[in-house]
Design a protein around this motif. Structure first.
Motif, short mmCIF file in Angstrom:
data_model
loop_
_atom_site.label_atom_id
_atom_site.label_comp_id
_atom_site.label_asym_id
_atom_site.label_seq_id
_atom_site.Cartn_x
_atom_site.Cartn_y
_atom_site.Cartn_z
N ALA A 1 0.76 -1.22 -0.09
CA ALA A 1 -0.11 0.02 -0.10
C ALA A 1 0.70 1.19 -0.06
N LEU A 2 2.05 1.10 0.55
CA LEU A 2 2.91 2.54 0.62
C LEU A 2 3.78 2.43 -0.74
N LEU A 3 3.70 1.20 -1.49
CA LEU A 3 4.68 1.36 -2.69
C LEU A 3 3.62 1.72 -3.83
N LYS A 4 2.38 1.33 -3.97
CA LYS A 4 1.58 1.45 -4.87
C LYS A 4 0.39 2.29 -4.64
N ARG A 5 0.76 3.67 -4.02
CA ARG A 5 -0.33 4.21 -3.63
C ARG A 5 -0.50 5.53 -4.62
N ASP A 6 -1.51 6.42 -4.26
CA ASP A 6 -2.00 7.55 -5.15
C ASP A 6 -0.88 8.80 -4.30
N TYR A 7 0.24 9.06 -5.20
CA TYR A 7 1.22 10.18 -4.47
C TYR A 7 0.46 11.41 -4.32
N SER A 8 -0.82 11.84 -4.98
CA SER A 8 -1.51 12.97 -4.73
C SER A 8 -2.11 13.16 -3.37
N VAL A 9 -1.97 12.05 -2.61
CA VAL A 9 -2.64 12.48 -1.30
C VAL A 9 -1.54 12.33 -0.28
N GLN A 10 -1.68 13.29 0.84
CA GLN A 10 -0.60 13.17 1.64
C GLN A 10 -0.34 11.92 2.30
N HIS A 11 0.90 11.67 2.59
CA HIS A 11 1.44 10.31 3.41
C HIS A 11 0.77 10.66 4.78
N ARG A 12 0.33 9.51 5.29
CA ARG A 12 -0.05 9.64 6.82
C ARG A 12 0.81 8.42 7.59
N TYR A 13 0.99 8.69 8.77
CA TYR A 13 1.75 7.72 9.51
C TYR A 13 1.22 6.34 9.46
N LYS B 1 0.46 27.41 12.31
CA LYS B 1 0.02 26.13 11.79
C LYS B 1 1.06 25.27 11.29
N ALA B 2 1.85 26.04 10.49
CA ALA B 2 2.62 25.24 9.58
C ALA B 2 3.82 24.39 10.66
N LEU B 3 3.86 25.07 11.75
CA LEU B 3 4.75 24.09 12.56
C LEU B 3 4.57 22.86 13.05
N ASP B 4 3.37 22.53 12.97
CA ASP B 4 2.67 21.31 13.61
C ASP B 4 2.67 20.24 12.39
N ARG B 5 3.08 20.82 11.12
CA ARG B 5 3.02 19.78 9.99
C ARG B 5 4.50 19.06 9.91
N THR B 6 4.29 17.92 9.55
CA THR B 6 5.49 17.13 9.47
C THR B 6 5.60 16.16 8.22
N PHE B 7 6.79 16.08 7.48
CA PHE B 7 6.99 15.27 6.10
C PHE B 7 7.15 13.88 6.38
N PHE B 8 8.03 13.57 7.48
CA PHE B 8 8.51 12.05 7.79
C PHE B 8 7.94 11.68 9.21
N PRO B 9 6.86 11.60 9.37
CA PRO B 9 6.26 11.28 10.97
C PRO B 9 6.88 10.17 11.33
N GLU B 10 7.34 9.07 10.71
CA GLU B 10 7.70 7.88 11.34
C GLU B 10 9.37 8.13 11.86
N LEU B 11 9.97 8.87 11.15
CA LEU B 11 11.22 9.30 11.55
C LEU B 11 11.42 10.01 12.91
N TRP B 12 10.18 10.75 13.07
CA TRP B 12 10.03 11.28 14.56
C TRP B 12 9.63 10.63 15.34
N ASP B 13 8.81 9.57 15.23
CA ASP B 13 8.18 8.80 16.10
C ASP B 13 9.08 7.65 16.65
N VAL B 14 9.81 7.30 15.87
CA VAL B 14 11.02 6.42 16.04
C VAL B 14 11.98 6.68 17.20
N ARG B 15 12.11 7.85 17.24
CA ARG B 15 12.92 8.49 18.52
C ARG B 15 12.69 8.18 19.80
N THR B 16 11.03 8.29 19.99
CA THR B 16 10.39 7.88 21.12
C THR B 16 10.25 6.38 21.63
N ARG B 17 10.16 5.76 20.35
CA ARG B 17 10.33 4.44 20.48
C ARG B 17 11.35 3.43 20.88
#
Length: 280
Positions: free
Chosen positions: A184-196, A263-279
């Motif tokens: 689903a991540l490799l064959k997705r609609d690129y016009s849709v924002q990536h979600r966590y 509002k822009a400060l709350d948006r992230t491009f690579f959510p998993e890369l920030w989450d992994v620091r907590t994990r």
């Protein structure tokens, strides 16, 4: 008494006649570049305001050039070239952040002397800034609307909007490195924002727990985090500079000004890369 010899920094052999050869100014097209600063008022600070924004547009142009090269390199599994390009993007972003230091020397009173000359012009309408955001992963179709009147720019944005981002290329790279990336991540609609994605977060966790075994993926992750970190610093300095100069006034482009930028400060491009620091 003899006249003292006149000193000169010109050495024998230096080219001095450019009537039939290309000069420094010719190569860089400085006549066109320097004639682009055309203030609409006689106010002293408007020249600085224009120069700072021109400088930022030039740095953003280089960032786009490097991000696209990094994407092409990742797609070809030439990760070393991609890392070099992404590192250059981070260095460019340092310069973008520093540009706000110059703009912040302008006081509210200084800006008000020529602000009305901008009419509805705003940085929100920067085609290059929007393109850079899209290449990093942002997707907001309404943000494309201010560019419809410029056919070439609009088509460039649309093509990028419907294509892969740098993060999409990074995810595909992970799959080719042998990680179990969901289809689903490799064959997705690129016009849709990536979600966590939980599975992607698990993959990055595996990478970070064994960086020596997965060094290419690990370095890619850190290069991406560097890029987003600097991008967020640029956003913050932008917001802070605007607040310093116009307070809570609406922006010239019709936005809420500082509120919109916050509002822009709350948006992230690579959510998993920030989450992994907590994990970890």
């Amino acid at each position: 008494m003899d006249e003292p010899a006149k000193s000169s920094r010109v050495e024998d052999g230096m080219h001095l006649d450019f009537s039939k050869r290309m000069s420094y100014g010719d190569y860089l097209r400085l006549d066109a570049l320097l004639s682009a600063q055309a203030p609409l008022s006689d106010e002293h600070d408007e020249m600085m305001f224009i120069v700072v924004h021109h400088v930022q547009e030039l740095w953003i142009r280089l960032s786009i050039h490097e991000i696209r090269f990094a994407m092409q390199s990742l797609a070809a599994d030439r990760s070393g070239l991609a890392f070099k390009a992404l590192d250059r993007v981070s260095r460019v972003q340092e310069q973008l952040v520093s540009a706000w230091d110059v703009l912040s020397t302008m006081t509210p009173a200084d800006y008000l002397t020529f602000r009305d000359r901008l009419e509805g012009a705003s940085g929100f309408q920067s085609h290059q800034y929007r393109l850079m955001e899209i290449l990093l992963g942002a997707r907001d179709d309404k943000a494309l609307l201010p560019h419809q009147h410029k056919k070439d720019a609009y088509q460039d944005l649309l093509q990028a909007f419907n294509g892969a981002s740098i993060y999409d290329e990074a995810i595909a790279f992970l799959a080719r490195q042998g990680f179990a990336v969901p289809d689903a991540l490799l064959k997705r609609d690129y016009s849709v924002q990536h979600r966590y994605n939980d599975a992607l977060s698990d993959i990055w966790l595996e990478v970070y727990r064994a960086p020596e075994r997965h060094f290419a993926a690990y370095q890619l992750a850190e290069e991406l985090v560097d890029v987003e970190d600097w991008f967020q610093q640029w956003r913050f300095r932008h917001m802070n500079t605007v607040q310093r100069i116009i307070g809570s006034k609406p922006g010239t482009g019709g936005s809420s000004g500082v509120g919109y930028l916050k509002k822009a400060l709350d948006r992230t491009f690579f959510p998993e890369l920030w989450d992994v620091r907590t994990r970890l």
